[in-house]
Design an enzyme around this catalytic site. Structure first.
Site, PDB file in Angstrom:
ATOM      1  CG  ASP A   1      -1.792  19.484 -17.539  1.00 15.50           C
ATOM      2  OD1 ASP A   1      -1.019  18.821 -17.228  1.00 15.50           O
ATOM      3  OD2 ASP A   1      -1.941  19.650 -16.349  1.00 15.50           O
TER       4      ASP A   1
ATOM      5  CE  LYS B   1       1.590  18.261  -9.278  1.00 12.52           C
ATOM      6  NZ  LYS B   1       0.412  18.051  -9.863  1.00 12.52           N
TER       7      LYS B   1
HETATM    8  C1  PLP Z   1      -0.154  19.170  -9.988  1.00 12.98           C
HETATM    9  C2  PLP Z   1      -0.661  19.504 -11.432  1.00 12.98           C
HETATM   10  C3  PLP Z   1      -1.555  20.407 -12.067  1.00 12.98           C
HETATM   11  C4  PLP Z   1      -1.586  21.742 -11.146  1.00 12.98           C
HETATM   12  O1  PLP Z   1       0.185  22.231 -10.806  1.00 12.98           O
HETATM   13  P1  PLP Z   1       0.257  23.151  -9.709  1.00 12.98           P
HETATM   14  O2  PLP Z   1       1.919  23.330  -9.628  1.00 12.98           O
HETATM   15  O3  PLP Z   1       0.457  22.242  -8.330  1.00 12.98           O
HETATM   16  O4  PLP Z   1      -0.051  24.521  -9.412  1.00 12.98           O
HETATM   17  C5  PLP Z   1      -2.100  21.000 -13.027  1.00 12.98           C
HETATM   18  N1  PLP Z   1      -2.201  19.813 -13.718  1.00 12.98           N
HETATM   19  C6  PLP Z   1      -1.932  18.337 -13.287  1.00 12.98           C
HETATM   20  C7  PLP Z   1      -1.619  16.994 -14.504  1.00 12.98           C
HETATM   21  C8  PLP Z   1      -1.130  18.569 -12.340  1.00 12.98           C
HETATM   22  O5  PLP Z   1      -0.881  16.755 -11.468  1.00 12.98           O
END
Ligand code: PLP
Length: 408
Positions: A169, A194
């Site tokens: 991620d 984000k």
């Molecule tokens: C926000 C976030 C997610 C999930 O993403 P969404 O777009 O809210 O579904 C996954 N991993 C990290 C590190 C995040 O900050």
């Protein structure tokens, strides 16, 4: 081409029918065929849509990946990746991960017979011990959330090889600061909500890979599970991603300034930021990342009521879930983003009541620091913090207040 150029030009050819310089929002669910099966590569928008395809080309170019599949959210991407697994499989997951990822593994995948073990992935021995014959995947989030510890991606990839998938991620670093595929990861996922989108106005996600078979499988899972990105959101995210390089440089510069300011305060007990030489994995961070990102976690001295009061008093830092937008946000992980993790498990991971996570925006650093200073000063006494050298003040009664229910 360099990153900043790719961000603006990849997938952004002029529209073939009108010459529109900017990729239009193709608001269409279906496509007219000249004869049965004779179409221009698009037949139904759950399967493919030109606005979404342009974004996928753009994001693949940023991650330097051969393939990208866009999803309706980061968790939509995670669910599709989970669809690569079957009942009886096991996943080793980094223990300090996004709360929604924790919830997906423990509350849903577990019921479908996919087991997971959460381990501290800064400890290679612990990871080695957690890997069993059924382990099919390692799930890494680095820097971790919200503790900002660094997991050695290349070391994890060599532990996983040859027959386990490594998923990283990369939401916090973005491809501007970190390239997990080059370090041996098989799949990179993003919450495009984000930094990639960057303006807190759209929800989206993406998965990137260099493996054609994985990409094909993810496309199959996207159309089958259905968490696909709408053309409207694809447009907003694409527009945001064009300025990713400029924004990330500013986020990092401001985060550095904020982290340095906070680390000099005597009413702060700890500042967690990979760009500070005091970070326990500073050297690994420098080797693995080309920058330290825009997230700073801070532990305030005093009771939880002080942290909650502080979060209420900042004016430029809005009290909100999420991160990665141009505007600064403040979040109390224990009660907000990580509220779905049981309290003892949270505390074991260091998510204590006094911990706050800052998503440092791209406003003026001077204004951001002034905002933090006034909130620190105001709560230094209001919350009854007794600091060494401060005269005890019996008239100050710690404030209590209720925080909203966890919504993450
Ligand atoms: C926000 C976030 C997610 C999930 O993403 P969404 O777009 O809210 O579904 C996954 N991993 C990290 C590190 C995040 O900050």
């Amino acid at each position: 081409m360099d990153f900043a150029t790719r961000a603006i030009h990849a997938g952004q050819d002029a529209d073939p029918t009108t010459g529109a310089t900017i990729v239009p929002i193709y608001a269409t669910s279906t496509y007219t065929q000249a004869a049965v099966g004779e179409h221009k590569g698009f037949d139904y928008s759950r399967v493919a849509n030109p606005t979404r395809s342009a974004l996928e080309t753009q994001l693949a170019a940023l991650e330097e990946a051969e393939h990208c599949v866009a999803f309706a959210s980061g968790l939509g991407a995670e669910t599709a990746i989970a669809g690569l697994l079957s009942a009886g499989d096991h996943v080793v997951v980094s223990d300090d991960t996004y709360g929604g990822t924790y919830r997906l593994f423990t509350r849903v995948l577990e019921r479908f017979g996919i087991a997971s073990t959460f381990v501290d992935m800064t400890d290679a021995e612990a990871v080695r011990a957690a890997i069993v014959p059924a382990t099919k995947m390692l799930w890494i989030e680095t820097p971790t959330n919200p503790m900002l510890r660094i997991i050695d991606i290349a070391a994890m990839a060599s532990l996983a090889a040859p027959d386990r998938l490594v998923v990283v991620d990369n939401t916090f670093c973005t491809p501007y600061f970190q390239s997990p595929l080059a370090l041996g990861a098989d799949i990179v996922i993003h919450s495009a909500t984000k930094y990639i989108g960057g303006h807190s106005d759209a929800i989206g996600g993406a998965a990137m890979t260099n493996d054609g078979a994985i990409a094909e499988n993810l496309r199959f899972l996207a159309k089958t599970l259905g968490a696909v990105l709408s053309p409207f959101e694809a447009f907003l995210i694409s527009r945001g991603a064009k300025t990713l390089a400029v924004r990330m440089r500013e986020h990092e510069r401001n985060a550095h300034a904020v982290a340095t300011f906070l680390s000099e305060r005597d009413d702060v007990s700890e500042v967690l930021y990979p760009g500070l030489p005091s970070h326990p994995q500073y050297e690994l961070a420098r080797a693995q990342m080309s920058g330290s990102g825009g997230i700073v976690s801070v532990r305030l001295r005093g009771p939880e009521s002080r942290a909650l009061e502080f979060a209420k008093r900042t004016r430029l830092f809005s009290l909100a879930e999420s991160l990665g937008g141009v505007e600064s946000l403040i979040n109390h992980p224990g009660r907000m983003t990580h509220g779905s993790i049981p309290k003892d498990e949270r505390e074991r991971r260091g998510i204590t009541d006094g911990l706050l996570r800052l998503s440092v925006g791209i406003e003026s650093a001077r204004d951001l620091i002034a905002d933090l200073r006034q909130a620190l000063d105001a709560t230094r006494t209001a919350a009854g913090v007794l600091l060494a050298g401060d005269p005890p003040n019996p008239s100050r009664i710690p404030t209590t207040q209720s925080a909203g229910a966890p919504t993450a």
